[in-house]
Scaffold this active site. Structure first.
Site, PDB file in Angstrom:
ATOM      1  N   ILE A 114       0.864  -1.178   0.000  1.00  0.00           N
ATOM      2  CA  ILE A 114       0.000   0.000   0.000  1.00  0.00           C
ATOM      3  C   ILE A 114       0.905   1.234   0.000  1.00  0.00           C
ATOM      4  O   ILE A 114       1.629   1.494   0.963  1.00  0.00           O
ATOM      5  CB  ILE A 114      -0.939  -0.002   1.220  1.00  0.00           C
ATOM      6  CG1 ILE A 114      -1.818  -1.260   1.196  1.00  0.00           C
ATOM      7  CG2 ILE A 114      -1.789   1.265   1.243  1.00  0.00           C
ATOM      8  CD1 ILE A 114      -2.679  -1.416  -0.047  1.00  0.00           C
ATOM      9  N   GLU A 130     -10.781  -0.361  -7.359  1.00  0.00           N
ATOM     10  CA  GLU A 130     -11.920  -1.125  -7.863  1.00  0.00           C
ATOM     11  C   GLU A 130     -12.174  -2.368  -7.018  1.00  0.00           C
ATOM     12  O   GLU A 130     -13.309  -2.827  -6.912  1.00  0.00           O
ATOM     13  CB  GLU A 130     -11.693  -1.477  -9.330  1.00  0.00           C
ATOM     14  CG  GLU A 130     -11.608  -0.210 -10.179  1.00  0.00           C
ATOM     15  CD  GLU A 130     -11.550  -0.457 -11.667  1.00  0.00           C
ATOM     16  OE1 GLU A 130     -11.222  -1.589 -12.080  1.00  0.00           O
ATOM     17  OE2 GLU A 130     -11.827   0.489 -12.429  1.00  0.00           O
TER      18      GLU A 130
END
Length: 735
Positions: A619, A695
């Site tokens: 991340i 998404e």
């Protein structure tokens, strides 16, 4: 640079800047109104006139006559451009229908003219004076009817019409426990906050368009094709975008008509699509009818799974690939996936956030819950039992990273899943029927070539230039963090410029590929810049260290502020991709947990709390990543409970084509949202070992809401959106 081997240790792994929760570098500009969006950039093109489009009033047919005389004579009007005045235009690679129609009409609200005037009000008033007579043709507008004769459509051009592993029919017939169910997801609109808008100006035979576009290279190429110009005579620029969700992936009417209007008027022209025109003029997520069959042993082992989906589109359009995830998400020796594509004459269906997986997961993850109930298994345990660490169709192909089971287990623990009453309709809180639901999350990781230019300025700061865009995803911040990490600088010493077709071609923003691809392009350019700096200083490029604003090699050290005193040092490169994605299946995984309350009196559903657990590689910034996921979760609630473009099957249009009729979630609809990122790096993905999450955060949410509603009420719904009218008459009796 070519990425064809797993990433080893590199400067990104220091995590001095990358991985830190930096707030957005463009945040203050946006919150203080200093980030100018396309229609607001009039100061850059002074004396701009205004264009107002005339949309077609029929869905299919031809223009019999068009009278523009009154419009041309109206106060302030400078020009009226129709297909006749525009001449023969090209059709862009990414456009299914011409962006300026006439005499043929391909869909409702296709633009057929633009009226240019001194003021917006004059242009709008004059556009209303254009009189058009049509020859209406019969069209196909009913998906259910059209699918009855629709042909199978290969997943890939030239590929098989059906994807098969083993013998599905035989295994399904022999399975002791089976599910055979149909699901539907309606047409949906992107409904981003900023409508499509552009300002265009000509300088000789060159045109510049300030616009709102997610994929600069695609838009640049298609605008040149449409205007029959070489690409070097076209420039588009899109530094700030007020949301897109896939609706701005491609060249749209606003850019073309701004350019044509500016040429006709001899001065800059601004065009924005009015909100009621956007849903029918642009693109949308196509509706799907999905048929899912699952066969299991009594212990819960899936032995047969089939997912067949049907959607519709204009001639030469593509299907909604709603079966994508079913090919990879769960084990099962016997498999079948297929798609049918019906010809429809509704507006063009195309990409909307997580195309394929978003609507596909809305059906598959309800089916998984239904099957778990038939088996008498916990839904989490059923999914864990059928996990697979390899591509089910190609067992030799392992996943590069797959922590689905850990996402499910952590999510269940954090959410208090053990307290869930497995028997539906048993938990009440006053007038509310309360239930918990969950779903797996899945989205494939995609990688596109991506380039960047990086420059060390004389003052020791760094400038990054790429045509990458920021659609609210944090690109400015993430790309700045990447360059800062590579060159040993604090984030504030890096300036990022985006969205200009004059910059190196990037991956663009879409398909959640921006995080991994565009940062890799910046990484590649920074590697070249590091080599150039080392060479200038006589340092060893293999051992040189960029840290704390200095360049160090052994005992030698020089401040970056001194390196470029003789002039800026610049490097450019593009990240290309090898075959690692063929050797390893690269995907992102997660788990969604939702609690809802359903009003026993009215049937209204309220989401009470939400949790997403995500495994998506490294991340790069937990602040911007969380923002992406909670936005996606919000969109998932909309898809579950309210979003639907209502098709008028008589006249071929979406009837609720504005934000008054097309409902999306507001703050009052969304409860506390918790997001957890698993500690993961994926060295097969890219040098940053990162993948996208924007998404993934959507995929599965709708089904989690639907499953929670079933747990609350005992009423199983399979057709989205799950509005109160679909279960009100079947709710448990009021005590």
């Amino acid at each position: 640079m070519k990425f064809d081997q797993p990433a080893g240790t590199n400067p990104i792994d220091r995590l001095q800047v990358v991985g830190k929760p930096h707030t957005r570098v463009d945040g203050q500009l946006k919150t203080t109104g200093q980030a100018h969006y396309a229609f607001e950039r009039g100061a850059e093109m002074p004396n701009a006139a205004y264009g107002w489009i005339v949309p077609a009033a029929i869905a299919r047919g031809t223009i019999a006559s068009m009278d523009t005389d009154a419009a041309r004579k109206a106060p302030g009007v400078l020009a009226v451009v129709t297909a006749k005045e525009a001449g023969k235009l090209g059709l862009g690679k990414y456009n299914t229908a011409p962006l300026l129609g006439g005499p043929q009409i391909d869909h409702y609200h296709q633009a057929i003219a633009v009226v240019v005037a001194e003021t917006l009000e004059q242009a709008r008033a004059a556009a209303a004076l254009v009189r058009v007579d049509y020859n209406r043709s019969e069209g196909k507008f009913d998906l259910a009817q059209a699918l009855k004769t629709a042909p199978l459509h290969p997943e890939k051009k030239g590929g098989p019409e059906e994807n098969r592993v083993g013998n599905f029919e035989q295994a399904f017939a022999a399975a002791p426990v089976t599910l055979d169910a149909h699901y539907s997801v309606p047409d949906q609109s992107h409904s981003m906050i900023e409508p499509h808008a552009s300002i265009a100006a000509w300088e000789g035979d060159k045109v510049t368009v300030l616009t709102s576009n997610q994929m600069i290279a695609w838009g640049h190429g298609d605008l040149a094709t449409t205007l029959n110009l070489p690409k070097e005579k076209v420039r588009i620029d899109s530094p700030f975008i007020g949301g897109g969700f896939g609706g701005k992936l491609f060249l749209r009417t606003d850019a073309v008509l701004a350019a044509l209007g500016a040429k006709a008027a001899g001065r800059p022209v601004k065009v924005a699509l009015p909100r009621p025109v956007v849903p029918n003029n642009t693109t949308h997520r196509p509706a799907t009818h999905q048929h899912i069959r699952i066969g299991c042993e009594r212990d819960g082992t899936i032995t047969a799974i089939a997912h067949e989906s049907g959607s519709g589109n204009l001639p030469d359009g593509d299907p909604e690939t709603a079966v994508n995830q079913t090919e990879l998400l769960y084990a099962g020796a016997n498999r079948l996936t297929s798609m049918r594509l019906a010809e429809l004459h509704l507006p063009e269906g195309n990409s909307m956030r997580a195309p394929g997986e978003a609507p596909g997961m809305m059906a598959l993850e309800i089916a998984m819950d239904e099957m778990a109930e038939k088996l008498g298994m916990d839904p989490v345990a059923f999914r864990i039992k059928n996990d697979t660490q390899v591509d089910p169709a190609k067992p030799e192909r392992k996943f590069s990273q797959r922590q689905l089971v850990e996402c499910l287990r952590q999510g269940a623990d954090r959410f208090g899943w053990a307290k869930r009453n497995a028997k539906p309709g048993q938990v009440r809180d006053g007038r509310w029927l309360v239930g918990m639901g969950m779903a797996a999350a899945f989205r494939n990781h995609l990688a596109l070539p991506s380039g960047a230019r990086v420059r060390l300025e004389k003052n020791g700061t760094v400038t990054v230039e790429t045509d990458m865009t920021d659609i609210g995803t944090g690109s400015y911040t993430i790309l700045g963090q990447t360059a800062a990490e590579m060159l040993g600088l604090p984030l504030e010493k890096v300036k990022v410029t985006l969205g200009d077709s004059a910059h190196p071609v990037s991956s663009g923003s879409g398909g959640q590929f921006g995080a991994g691809s565009s940062t890799s392009g910046v990484y590649a350019a920074c590697v070249k810049l590091r080599e150039a700096v080392a060479q200038k200083l006589g340092y060893n490029a293999a051992t040189v260290v960029f840290e704390d604003g200095r360049v160090r090699d052994g005992n030698r050290s020089v401040p970056l502020t001194e390196v470029a005193q003789g002039g800026p040092i610049e490097a450019e490169d593009t990240m290309q991709w090898g075959d690692l994605n063929k050797t390893f299946q690269q995907s992102t995984f997660g788990a969604h947990f939702v609690e809802v309350g359903v009003d026993a009196y009215t049937g209204v559903t309220r989401v009470r709390r939400m949790l997403a657990v995500c495994a998506a590689g490294r991340i790069l910034n937990p602040v911007t990543a969380r923002s992406q996921v909670i936005g996606a979760m919000t969109m998932g609630v909309g898809g579950a409970l309210m979003e639907e473009l209502a098709v008028d099957t008589r006249f071929g249009l979406f009837a609720n084509h504005d934000l008054a009729g097309y409902e999306v979630p507001v703050h009052a609809d969304i409860p506390h949202q918790e997001v957890v990122f698993l500690d993961e790096v994926d060295d097969k993905a890219n040098p940053l070992k990162a993948k996208g999450v924007g998404e993934l955060g959507l995929c599965g949410v709708g089904a989690a809401v639907a499953n929670a509603m079933y747990n609350a009420t005992g009423v199983r719904l399979r057709d989205y959106p799950m509005t109160m009218d679909k279960h009100l008459d079947r709710l448990p009796a009021i005590a």
